[in-house]
Design a protein around this motif. Structure first.
Motif: not given
Length: 353
Positions: A68-77, A157-163
């Protein structure tokens, strides 16, 4: 770009990130237009959340949360008016997955970063995995797994502007300062970690990693994958420019990041792109450096990593002729070799013992 073209362009990235190819093709094949991307991917993610809630075992539930985490992430692309919500849901789902599958994982956050430290608490080497422009810590599970199997602790990690941080921060060219804070935080967990820190950067994360290797003396080894050596704003394709504008714009940066001025819009993106240039920094990278490129990864305005490997005193170049961007279509040709290389460079036991 049509939805079919966009889906095809992201297929190897999605499957490399662990999405089932049949489910990916089914979800994307039902889209009438690209504007439906975000909603469709979030529905797929929530389907896995439902399966997690119905699972008979904690392992099965954890695996569904992870997917689910991966699908949510790819929803942002793709286009998604709920971009911030999707990123937050990806972060939450990954936390639930780790609670069940890796209860020893530790959440670590600080100024400009957030992520999960995974692996044995007594590991003598730590790898920090740095995502790219539109990526996040939920994407590179196979990289994390390969490093973990070789005895390293891994901080994704996520950094500035990421995730999960994309909604409230902007990209910054001095990413090495964030890496320094991460290493400080890892040192607070275990003093040994700061003596054996390796970096793995993917896409724009490759630039961040190379810059950090040049400017942060505690970096002992680094790997870049599809990382840019240099960007030329005027030659970049419109979709890449727009993505840079989105990640650089419309938010108030702190004084250190923006010199007290508002960061945002095309000018901020153009300024950022102009700072992505390793020609002066590459000779200052004294630690071992592995640069991985795909021969089919050709983006106008992006100079790939060969000059970085050539100019770095201890640089090594691995080119995979048929590899695309992020080499998701060529994992057997580089992932195990890169993980072995980093393990050896950091003195970690390659067999995980």
């Amino acid at each position: 770009m049509s939805v079919a073209e966009f889906a095809a362009a992201n297929l190897s990235r999605a499957t490399g990130a662990g999405l089932d190819p049949h489910e990916y093709l089914r979800v994307t094949g039902e889209l009438a237009g690209l504007e439906e991307w975000g909603a469709a991917f979030m529905r797929a993610a929530r389907g896995h959340l439902a399966r997690a809630g119905q699972a008979a075992t904690a392992i099965s539930a954890g695996e569904h949360y992870q997917v689910a985490a991966r699908w949510f992430h790819f929803a942002t692309l793709g286009p998604n008016p709920e971009h911030a919500l999707a990123a937050a849901e990806a972060d939450t789902a990954m936390g639930r997955a780790l609670d069940l599958l890796e209860p020893g994982a530790r959440r670590i956050e600080g100024p400009g970063f957030a992520g999960w430290l995974r692996g044995p608490a007594d590991a003598t080497a730590t790898a920090i995995v740095v995502p790219g422009l539109d990526s996040g810590k939920e994407e590179f599970h196979d990289v994390i797994a390969a490093l973990s199997r070789r005895g390293m602790a891994v901080f994704a990690m996520d950094g500035p502007g990421q995730g999960v941080l994309a909604a409230g921060t902007t990209v910054r060219a001095d990413y090495h300062r964030v890496i320094g804070r991460v290493i400080d935080a890892l040192g607070a967990e275990s003093a040994e970690r700061v003596d054996h820190v390796g970096l793995v950067g993917l896409s724009l994360g490759g630039y961040y990693v190379a810059q950090s290797a040049a400017l942060e003396p505690r970096v002992a080894a680094a790997v870049t994958v599809s990382g840019p050596f240099q960007l030329d704003w005027d030659l970049l394709p419109p979709p890449v420019r727009q993505l840079l504008i989105q990640r650089a714009g419309g938010k108030e940066a702190d004084a250190e990041e923006a010199g007290g001025e508002e960061a945002g819009g095309e000018e901020a993106a153009r300024r950022f792109a102009g700072q992505v240039d390793l020609s002066g920094l590459a000779p200052r990278i004294t630690c071992p450096l592995l640069v991985v490129d795909g021969g089919q990864d050709v983006i106008p305005g992006v100079t790939n990593g060969e000059p970085l490997a050539r100019l770095a005193p201890r640089g090594r170049y691995l080119a995979v002729a048929h590899g695309d961007h992020l080499l998701g279509n060529a994992r057997p040709d580089w992932l195990a070799a890169a993980a072995d290389w980093l393990s050896g460079a950091l003195g970690a036991p390659a067999d995980g013992s």
